[in-house]
Write a protein that holds these residues in place. Structure first.
Motif, PDB file in Angstrom:
ATOM      1  N   ASP A 151      73.821  76.599  46.979  1.00 12.95           N
ATOM      2  CA  ASP A 151      75.227  77.032  47.584  1.00 12.95           C
ATOM      3  C   ASP A 151      76.127  76.102  47.712  1.00 12.95           C
ATOM      4  O   ASP A 151      75.441  76.001  49.653  1.00 12.95           O
ATOM      5  N   ALA A 152      76.703  75.299  48.290  1.00 19.45           N
ATOM      6  CA  ALA A 152      77.527  74.001  48.792  1.00 19.45           C
ATOM      7  C   ALA A 152      78.972  74.564  48.588  1.00 19.45           C
ATOM      8  O   ALA A 152      79.328  74.576  47.644  1.00 19.45           O
ATOM      9  N   ASP A 153      80.165  73.789  49.033  1.00 14.41           N
ATOM     10  CA  ASP A 153      81.284  73.753  49.072  1.00 14.41           C
ATOM     11  C   ASP A 153      82.062  72.249  48.271  1.00 14.41           C
ATOM     12  O   ASP A 153      82.499  72.098  47.410  1.00 14.41           O
ATOM     13  N   VAL A 154      81.011  71.275  48.419  1.00 18.33           N
ATOM     14  CA  VAL A 154      81.092  70.355  48.426  1.00 18.33           C
ATOM     15  C   VAL A 154      79.730  69.366  47.678  1.00 18.33           C
ATOM     16  O   VAL A 154      78.592  69.375  48.619  1.00 18.33           O
ATOM     17  N   TYR A 155      79.103  69.186  46.984  1.00 16.67           N
ATOM     18  CA  TYR A 155      77.789  67.998  47.053  1.00 16.67           C
ATOM     19  C   TYR A 155      78.387  66.657  46.853  1.00 16.67           C
ATOM     20  O   TYR A 155      78.933  66.506  45.478  1.00 16.67           O
ATOM     21  N   PHE A 156      77.937  65.903  47.561  1.00 15.86           N
ATOM     22  CA  PHE A 156      77.926  64.543  47.261  1.00 15.86           C
ATOM     23  C   PHE A 156      76.223  64.089  46.575  1.00 15.86           C
ATOM     24  O   PHE A 156      75.009  63.950  47.093  1.00 15.86           O
ATOM     25  N   ILE A 157      76.463  62.650  46.139  1.00 14.55           N
ATOM     26  CA  ILE A 157      75.940  62.108  45.429  1.00 14.55           C
ATOM     27  C   ILE A 157      75.888  60.755  45.486  1.00 14.55           C
ATOM     28  O   ILE A 157      77.051  60.241  44.793  1.00 14.55           O
ATOM     29  N   ASP A 158      74.910  59.943  45.458  1.00 14.63           N
ATOM     30  CA  ASP A 158      75.245  59.017  46.214  1.00 14.63           C
ATOM     31  C   ASP A 158      74.857  57.949  44.770  1.00 14.63           C
ATOM     32  O   ASP A 158      74.061  58.103  44.004  1.00 14.63           O
ATOM     33  N   LEU A 159      75.858  57.072  43.844  1.00 21.41           N
ATOM     34  CA  LEU A 159      75.566  56.542  43.580  1.00 21.41           C
ATOM     35  C   LEU A 159      75.757  54.449  43.879  1.00 21.41           C
ATOM     36  O   LEU A 159      77.181  54.207  44.119  1.00 21.41           O
ATOM     37  N   HIS A 160      74.871  54.727  44.738  1.00 24.64           N
ATOM     38  CA  HIS A 160      74.834  53.352  45.679  1.00 24.64           C
ATOM     39  C   HIS A 160      74.828  51.962  44.708  1.00 24.64           C
ATOM     40  O   HIS A 160      74.923  50.748  44.407  1.00 24.64           O
ATOM     41  N   TRP A 161      73.625  51.943  43.981  1.00 21.55           N
ATOM     42  CA  TRP A 161      72.528  51.473  43.695  1.00 21.55           C
ATOM     43  C   TRP A 161      72.553  51.663  42.005  1.00 21.55           C
ATOM     44  O   TRP A 161      72.566  52.536  41.636  1.00 21.55           O
ATOM     45  N   MET A 162      73.330  50.460  41.637  1.00 23.80           N
ATOM     46  CA  MET A 162      73.777  50.301  39.951  1.00 23.80           C
ATOM     47  C   MET A 162      72.757  51.239  39.129  1.00 23.80           C
ATOM     48  O   MET A 162      72.857  51.895  37.563  1.00 23.80           O
ATOM     49  N   PRO A 163      71.067  51.092  39.324  1.00 22.68           N
ATOM     50  CA  PRO A 163      70.114  51.965  38.049  1.00 22.68           C
ATOM     51  C   PRO A 163      69.845  53.689  38.232  1.00 22.68           C
ATOM     52  O   PRO A 163      69.696  54.031  38.202  1.00 22.68           O
ATOM     53  N   HIS A 164      71.126  53.923  39.219  1.00 25.27           N
ATOM     54  CA  HIS A 164      71.316  55.579  39.100  1.00 25.27           C
ATOM     55  C   HIS A 164      72.107  56.083  38.366  1.00 25.27           C
ATOM     56  O   HIS A 164      72.374  57.152  38.090  1.00 25.27           O
ATOM     57  N   ALA A 165      72.850  55.125  37.484  1.00 20.81           N
ATOM     58  CA  ALA A 165      74.081  55.070  37.424  1.00 20.81           C
ATOM     59  C   ALA A 165      73.594  56.596  35.985  1.00 20.81           C
ATOM     60  O   ALA A 165      74.779  58.202  35.293  1.00 20.81           O
ATOM     61  N   HIS A 166      72.019  56.766  35.061  1.00 29.77           N
ATOM     62  CA  HIS A 166      72.163  57.823  34.812  1.00 29.77           C
ATOM     63  C   HIS A 166      72.268  59.041  35.271  1.00 29.77           C
ATOM     64  O   HIS A 166      72.583  59.687  35.274  1.00 29.77           O
ATOM     65  N   GLY A 167      71.287  59.203  35.968  1.00 28.26           N
ATOM     66  CA  GLY A 167      70.416  60.264  36.831  1.00 28.26           C
ATOM     67  C   GLY A 167      71.851  60.504  37.789  1.00 28.26           C
ATOM     68  O   GLY A 167      71.867  61.374  38.182  1.00 28.26           O
ATOM     69  N   ALA A 168      72.600  60.028  38.273  1.00 29.42           N
ATOM     70  CA  ALA A 168      73.838  60.199  39.453  1.00 29.42           C
ATOM     71  C   ALA A 168      75.047  61.400  38.378  1.00 29.42           C
ATOM     72  O   ALA A 168      75.088  62.513  38.928  1.00 29.42           O
ATOM     73  N   LEU A 169      75.262  61.176  37.287  1.00 29.76           N
ATOM     74  CA  LEU A 169      76.266  61.420  35.938  1.00 29.76           C
ATOM     75  C   LEU A 169      75.824  63.039  35.745  1.00 29.76           C
ATOM     76  O   LEU A 169      76.693  63.833  35.343  1.00 29.76           O
TER      77      LEU A 169
END
Length: 473
Positions: free
Chosen positions: A92-110
């Motif tokens: 339960d949160a107002d904002v969810y921060f998701i890191d897309l810092h490294w390129m390999p995370h492109a699928h997982g982050a989205l």
């Protein structure tokens, strides 16, 4: 104690920081990841979250906001039965921060962003990090993304964003933010917050430790899966860089292009020593000093080592080298770190022409003199990194790495801890690096004329060892 206590069903957070696996459904699909994690602590799932999670959390907590870090990737990796969607639905949160810092995370982050919008349609999703800063235009057009924070120093802009949201104010005054209004229109506030130094940034590992104690969610709070068994902490001398390595997304060129940073921003030597002392108060884990302490000049190096000695830090310390060094430098290092020290050094290639083409101008003679000088001065381990698949690198040049390794091992004693790695330059190219310019501009910086683009891929010249297809998205 590896799972949460269920408090996420009861507690409300202003901000929850979610770290995604590289590929969200990695437990269900057979995947060939390629060599994406051969020389980093985490697995191919990339369960290691960026240190920015801790610095941003520290700033938000100081401003009065309640935050939590949930390493979804590590939870999925640690427990085959862990239900990531159920955990996200229970938060339960107002904002969810998701890191897309490294390129390999492109699928997982989205994919995590989609789950957040599915179960929390009124909450906002924010993506940040180097890759987000490069692909911000593409990301903000996606329905599961509400906010994109650009830049490499987003602690203060994030606080201002959360203050504006909590007070119901317009977001147009928040620097570095790209956002959608209630009607879905996109607004770009510009990349205007680029601080000249890092002294205002809070580096506090207590954020992670206190989070574990508060939630009893060990796997969800750890930086990566094996951290508890072999912990490693980090302090940062700098954001940005003075060096222009062609393949690096943190190079001088990339920082200017992606983060609007025209010169490095350094942490003052005294603050850096305080950061290390703070870690030592919590943990006796090794401390990795990110960035060559000589990068800001000899005065910076001298002040830092003096401050470290005054702090009397007995943790093992890992230093970086961006070029050759001699016994004078290493003797000062040895005198300053009684808990022992080791070195990370990345020449990329033992072929001087290749190394020069990548933006590193030191000679093989500098490498040859550095390694024995380090061990003679008390270094316990030196990790030396080469790569295969570089621009200008021929088959003979790449194979020559093995001969170079034999030569270098011959320069030191049999008990000296010289570890030599040769990792492929694949399958991802750092967004914003000079090498990645072929992706959008048909130009490859120092490798100009050696690489050609083919749609969304780029390939090496025919006949070279690195003739593997590389995708940047």
């Amino acid at each position: 104690m590896s799972g949460a206590t269920g408090d996420e069903h009861l507690a409300h957070y202003d901000a929850v920081m979610l770290h995604a696996p590289s590929v969200y459904d990695f437990r269900k699909k057979p995947i060939f990841y390629g060599p994406v994690s051969d020389v980093i602590p985490s697995s191919p799932v990339f369960e290691m979250y960026p240190i920015g999670f801790m610095t941003i959390s520290a700033h938000l907590q100081r401003a009065g906001f309640r935050t939590r870090i949930v390493n979804i990737a590590n939870l999925m990796l640690s427990d085959p039965k862990f239900d990531a969607e159920k955990r996200i639905a229970g938060l339960d949160a107002d904002v969810y921060f998701i890191d897309l810092h490294w390129m390999p995370h492109a699928h997982g982050a989205l994919e995590l962003a989609k789950l957040v919008k599915k179960h929390h349609p009124d909450a906002r999703t924010e993506l940040g990090g180097f890759t987000s800063s490069y692909f911000w235009k593409e990301l903000i057009e996606r329905p599961e993304v509400d906010l994109v924070m650009r830049g490499d120093a987003t602690e203060e802009p994030t606080v201002r964003m959360m203050e504006a949201l909590s007070e119901g104010k317009d977001l147009s005054s928040v620097p570095n933010l790209v956002w959608k209004d209630a009607g879905g229109a996109v607004h770009d506030n510009g990349l205007t917050y680029v601080p000249d130094d890092l002294d205002s940034v809070i580096f506090d590992y207590g954020v992670m430790i206190k989070g574990v104690m508060r939630t009893m969610d060990i796997a969800g709070s750890l930086p990566w899966r094996t951290w508890a068994q072999v912990p490693l902490t980090s302090v940062f001398t700098v954001r940005g860089c003075s060096v222009g390595c062609a393949e690096c997304g943190g190079s001088r060129y990339a920082n200017q292009k992606v983060c609007g940073r025209h010169h490095p921003a350094f942490r003052s030597p005294e603050k850096l020593a305080e950061d290390m002392a703070g870690i030592s108060d919590y943990l006796k884990a090794p401390i990795f000093i990110v960035g060559d302490i000589r990068q800001a000049g000899p005065d910076y190096r001298s002040r830092f080592l003096k401050a470290v000695r005054e702090e009397d830090i007995d943790n093992h310390v890992v230093i970086e080298l961006f070029g050759g060094a001699g016994r004078d430098h290493f003797s000062e290092i040895d005198r300053s770190f009684p808990g022992g020290w080791s070195i990370e050094f990345s020449p990329d290639s033992y072929d001087e022409a290749v190394r020069l083409g990548m933006g590193k101008g030191y000679t093989n003679a500098a490498i040859d003199s550095t390694i024995p000088a380090a061990f003679a001065s008390g270094c316990s381990r030196l990790d030396l990194f080469f790569m295969t698949g570089l621009p200008h690198q021929t088959r003979e040049s790449a194979i020559g790495t093995a001969e170079a390794a034999e030569h270098l091992w011959g320069l030191v004693g049999k008990d000296d801890g010289l570890f030599i790695y040769d990792s492929p330059f694949a399958p991802f190219v750092d967004p914003g690096s000079r090498a990645s310019r072929s992706r959008r501009n048909g130009d490859t910086g120092s490798a100009r004329g050696r690489w050609r683009t083919t749609g969304s891929c780029w390939t090496a010249p025919r006949g070279s060892l690195c003739s593997l297809t590389r995708r940047t998205a």
